[in-house]
Enzyme design. Structure first.
Site, PDB file in Angstrom:
ATOM      1  N   ASP A   1      -0.117  28.686  42.957  1.00 20.23           N
ATOM      2  CA  ASP A   1      -0.579  29.095  44.282  1.00 20.23           C
ATOM      3  C   ASP A   1      -1.408  30.365  44.277  1.00 20.23           C
ATOM      4  OD1 ASP A   1       0.585  26.978  45.588  1.00 20.23           O
ATOM      5  OD2 ASP A   1       2.541  27.951  45.622  1.00 20.23           O
TER       6      ASP A   1
ATOM      7  N   HIS B   1       8.480  31.955  39.518  1.00 16.61           N
ATOM      8  CA  HIS B   1       8.805  30.539  39.701  1.00 16.61           C
ATOM      9  C   HIS B   1      10.233  30.306  39.253  1.00 16.61           C
ATOM     10  CE1 HIS B   1       8.466  26.161  39.373  1.00 16.61           C
ATOM     11  NE2 HIS B   1       7.434  26.277  40.169  1.00 16.61           N
TER      12      HIS B   1
HETATM   13  N1  CMC Z   1       7.422  39.466  43.615  1.00 18.91           N
HETATM   14  C1  CMC Z   1       8.296  40.462  43.321  1.00 18.91           C
HETATM   15  N2  CMC Z   1       9.481  40.284  42.740  1.00 18.91           N
HETATM   16  C2  CMC Z   1       9.821  39.024  42.449  1.00 18.91           C
HETATM   17  C3  CMC Z   1       8.971  37.923  42.722  1.00 18.91           C
HETATM   18  C4  CMC Z   1       7.738  38.182  43.326  1.00 18.91           C
HETATM   19  N3  CMC Z   1       6.890  37.202  43.612  1.00 18.91           N
HETATM   20  N4  CMC Z   1       9.574  36.775  42.328  1.00 18.91           N
HETATM   21  C5  CMC Z   1      10.756  37.150  41.823  1.00 18.91           C
HETATM   22  N5  CMC Z   1      10.908  38.503  41.886  1.00 18.91           N
HETATM   23  C6  CMC Z   1      12.029  39.297  41.374  1.00 18.91           C
HETATM   24  C7  CMC Z   1      13.270  39.142  42.252  1.00 18.91           C
HETATM   25  O1  CMC Z   1      13.286  40.116  43.270  1.00 18.91           O
HETATM   26  C8  CMC Z   1      14.367  39.329  41.237  1.00 18.91           C
HETATM   27  O2  CMC Z   1      14.455  40.700  40.954  1.00 18.91           O
HETATM   28  P1  CMC Z   1      15.906  41.369  40.614  1.00 18.91           P
HETATM   29  O3  CMC Z   1      16.378  40.689  39.366  1.00 18.91           O
HETATM   30  O4  CMC Z   1      15.609  42.817  40.446  1.00 18.91           O
HETATM   31  O5  CMC Z   1      16.772  41.073  41.812  1.00 18.91           O
HETATM   32  C9  CMC Z   1      13.814  38.654  39.981  1.00 18.91           C
HETATM   33  O6  CMC Z   1      12.384  38.744  40.096  1.00 18.91           O
HETATM   34  C10 CMC Z   1      14.212  37.182  39.833  1.00 18.91           C
HETATM   35  O7  CMC Z   1      13.801  36.509  40.996  1.00 18.91           O
HETATM   36  P2  CMC Z   1      14.592  35.329  41.699  1.00 18.91           P
HETATM   37  O8  CMC Z   1      14.307  35.407  43.164  1.00 18.91           O
HETATM   38  O9  CMC Z   1      16.003  35.303  41.240  1.00 18.91           O
HETATM   39  O10 CMC Z   1      13.861  34.072  41.092  1.00 18.91           O
HETATM   40  P3  CMC Z   1      13.958  32.617  41.660  1.00 18.91           P
HETATM   41  O11 CMC Z   1      13.763  31.726  40.491  1.00 18.91           O
HETATM   42  O12 CMC Z   1      15.136  32.411  42.502  1.00 18.91           O
HETATM   43  O13 CMC Z   1      12.665  32.553  42.655  1.00 18.91           O
HETATM   44  C11 CMC Z   1      10.543  32.135  43.549  1.00 18.91           C
HETATM   45  C12 CMC Z   1      11.498  31.920  42.369  1.00 18.91           C
HETATM   46  C13 CMC Z   1       9.311  31.243  43.362  1.00 18.91           C
HETATM   47  C14 CMC Z   1      11.205  31.727  44.891  1.00 18.91           C
HETATM   48  C15 CMC Z   1      10.124  33.615  43.601  1.00 18.91           C
HETATM   49  O14 CMC Z   1       9.565  33.984  42.374  1.00 18.91           O
HETATM   50  C16 CMC Z   1       9.166  33.916  44.734  1.00 18.91           C
HETATM   51  O15 CMC Z   1       9.604  34.102  45.874  1.00 18.91           O
HETATM   52  N6  CMC Z   1       7.811  33.982  44.455  1.00 18.91           N
HETATM   53  C17 CMC Z   1       6.843  34.197  45.481  1.00 18.91           C
HETATM   54  C18 CMC Z   1       6.595  32.914  46.258  1.00 18.91           C
HETATM   55  C19 CMC Z   1       5.779  31.918  45.490  1.00 18.91           C
HETATM   56  O16 CMC Z   1       4.740  32.242  44.940  1.00 18.91           O
HETATM   57  N7  CMC Z   1       6.251  30.658  45.466  1.00 18.91           N
HETATM   58  C20 CMC Z   1       5.504  29.568  44.832  1.00 18.91           C
HETATM   59  C21 CMC Z   1       6.256  28.861  43.780  1.00 18.91           C
HETATM   60  S1  CMC Z   1       5.187  27.742  42.878  1.00 18.91           S
HETATM   61  C22 CMC Z   1       4.948  26.403  43.946  1.00 18.91           C
HETATM   62  C23 CMC Z   1       5.801  25.240  43.641  1.00 18.91           C
HETATM   63  O17 CMC Z   1       5.889  24.840  42.459  1.00 18.91           O
HETATM   64  O18 CMC Z   1       6.404  24.663  44.607  1.00 18.91           O
END
Ligand code: CMC
Length: 436
Positions: free
Chosen positions: A371, A313
């Site tokens: 989710d 998240h």
């Molecule tokens: N699976 C694998 N790796 C992940 C995941 C995941 N679900 N989420 C983040 N990472 C990794 C990402 O690849 C990165 O790795 P590195 O540092 O090696 O490059 C690290 O963790 C940090 O991730 P980020 O993408 O910079 O984090 P963010 O805050 O930009 O993204 C997110 C948050 C929710 C978009 C992401 O965690 C994600 O895509 N999760 C899966 C989709 C999901 O479940 N979304 C629902 C969010 S809750 C609903 C709501 O409140 O609206």
């Protein structure tokens, strides 16, 4: 907000004079540096795509401490609200700032209940859609169309109009979502029944048909109510910010909420619950629990492009408190429906266990989000995957309206107008067609 004794000084290496910027404190959470006069003082903007470091507003509605995994609506922890209050009490809290007493609750419930029916003309509008239209496409259209039906509550500057449109939206969203569903399966629309609870009424409009009585199961009703409560608001996320920005032009509340619905549709926001359930079903098809290790390896491989959906998240760097509550509800619903051996639930538990012990997830502070379990609950209830985001929109409507009304009531409210760093062509002359 309170002016802090602390001040920020911005200095430049090119010899331009430094500027002092005021710092403000909220009641909890990070302080903010006030840059409102920055352009006037320096001729510069700040650059922050994705709003990684920018507070776009002050707000007293919802607070998230992402490191602690804490979510508060008007100061109350989500765990206490989800276990001691129902969704309409939570709506009252978000809209008016306080939990209702018995008389206020009865009055609020009556007001919402008296507005559950939609103008009969709406169904003819709905019938213009293809039967296979995505429910969110239908919802974007229907919610915007409310402004064509309720002309007496479209003036955003009028507090009475804002209140009545809030009640109408909260009351009519379940009716519209259920109508979108009934339309997709070719069944007749079911009118609201006002002696049922908010969640019970929604379940009946979704699953009843004219041929037999529908009896609301109290366990499912509680689960539905909890799904609504957990999704009711979440601070300045993408759809809420969209509603604020859209509403800042003075447009009517129905149009502003329709913009929120459109934003929520995206897979990085409201669409993630659909993606999480599809992922579980894919792993199940691959071989289920036995394949969890293999799947986790794929997630950790950066070249695979596979993510563990329902994990991670932007704000929570700890267990999403809503995920714990949803897991509890998931167990209750599966037990009630005799699905305690549900393979997808077992798979989810196993995935969660392995991920929480794995260095990749631990180091990146990736925990289950709401989710991860909400899809399993909704699927068990009989809600098709394509409806998940529409149900999220139904629940989030109250948060959107509360945030919109807070903005309109803020004396510092202005139309939202971000600036830009221009990187396009500098001024040039148009050449005649033959010379281009
Ligand atoms: N699976 C694998 N790796 C992940 C995941 C995941 N679900 N989420 C983040 N990472 C990794 C990402 O690849 C990165 O790795 P590195 O540092 O090696 O490059 C690290 O963790 C940090 O991730 P980020 O993408 O910079 O984090 P963010 O805050 O930009 O993204 C997110 C948050 C929710 C978009 C992401 O965690 C994600 O895509 N999760 C899966 C989709 C999901 O479940 N979304 C629902 C969010 S809750 C609903 C709501 O409140 O609206």
């Amino acid at each position: 907000m309170k002016l802090s004794d602390n001040k920020a000084t911005l200095s430049f290496s090119n010899g331009s004079p430094s500027v002092e910027l005021p710092v403000y404190q909220g009641s909890i959470g990070p302080d903010v540096v006030d840059i409102r006069k920055l352009y006037a003082q320096t001729g510069m903007f700040t650059y922050d795509p994705g709003f990684m470091s920018t507070a776009a507003t002050q707000s007293g509605i919802t607070y998230i401490d992402g490191d602690k995994g804490e979510l508060l609506y008007r100061g109350y922890p989500i765990e206490q609200l989800a276990t001691n209050c129902d969704f309409l009490e939570t709506c009252h809290l978000l809209l008016y700032g306080n939990l209702p007493n018995t008389a206020q609750k009865a009055d609020f419930t009556k007001r919402v209940t008296m507005h559950t029916m939609v103008n009969e003309q709406m169904q003819f509008f709905l019938r213009g859609f293809r039967r296979d239209a995505h429910p969110m496409a239908i919802m974007t259209g229907l919610v915007g169309a409310l402004s064509a039906f309720y002309h007496d509550s479209t003036d955003i500057t009028n507090a009475e109009h804002r209140d009545i449109s809030a009640i109408r939206l909260i009351a009519k969203m379940p009716t519209l979502v259920a109508m979108a569903y009934k339309y997709s399966v070719g069944q007749p629309f079911v009118y609201p029944k006002n002696d049922l609870s908010y969640a019970g009424n929604f379940l009946r409009m979704m699953f009843a048909n004219p041929c037999e009585e529908y009896k609301v199961n109290p366990v499912i009703e509680r689960a539905m109510d909890r799904i609504f409560t957990l999704h009711a608001d979440h601070e300045q996320n993408a759809s809420t910010s969209t509603v604020r920005l859209c509403g800042s032009s003075g447009t009517n509340p129905f149009a502003a909420i329709a913009a929120g619905v459109a934003c929520l549709w995206g897979p990085s926001h409201g669409g993630a619950n659909e993606a999480a359930l599809n992922m579980l079903e894919d792993i199940q098809k691959m071989g289920g629990v036995a394949k969890v290790g293999e799947f986790i390896d794929k997630v950790k491989d950066k070249n695979s492009g596979v993510k563990l959906m329902g994990f991670g998240h932007r704000v929570y760097k700890n267990y999403d408190p809503r995920a714990k509550l949803m897991q509890e509800t998931c167990k209750e619903v599966l037990n009630e429906l005799g699905l305690h051996n549900d393979p997808l639930f077992k798979l989810a538990m196993q995935l969660e266990k392995i991920a929480l012990e794995d260095d990749y997830f631990v180091q990146r502070k990736l925990y289950p989000n709401v989710d991860f379990y909400s899809g399993i609950v909704q699927r068990a209830i009989g809600i098709p995957v394509s409806m998940f985001t529409a149900i999220f929109a139904l629940a989030r409507t109250v948060g959107w309206i509360a945030q919109l009304n807070e903005m309109i009531g803020d004396p510092e409210y202005k139309i939202g107008r971000p600036r830009q760093l221009f990187t396009g062509s500098v001024k040039r002359d148009v050449q005649p067609l033959a010379k281009r």
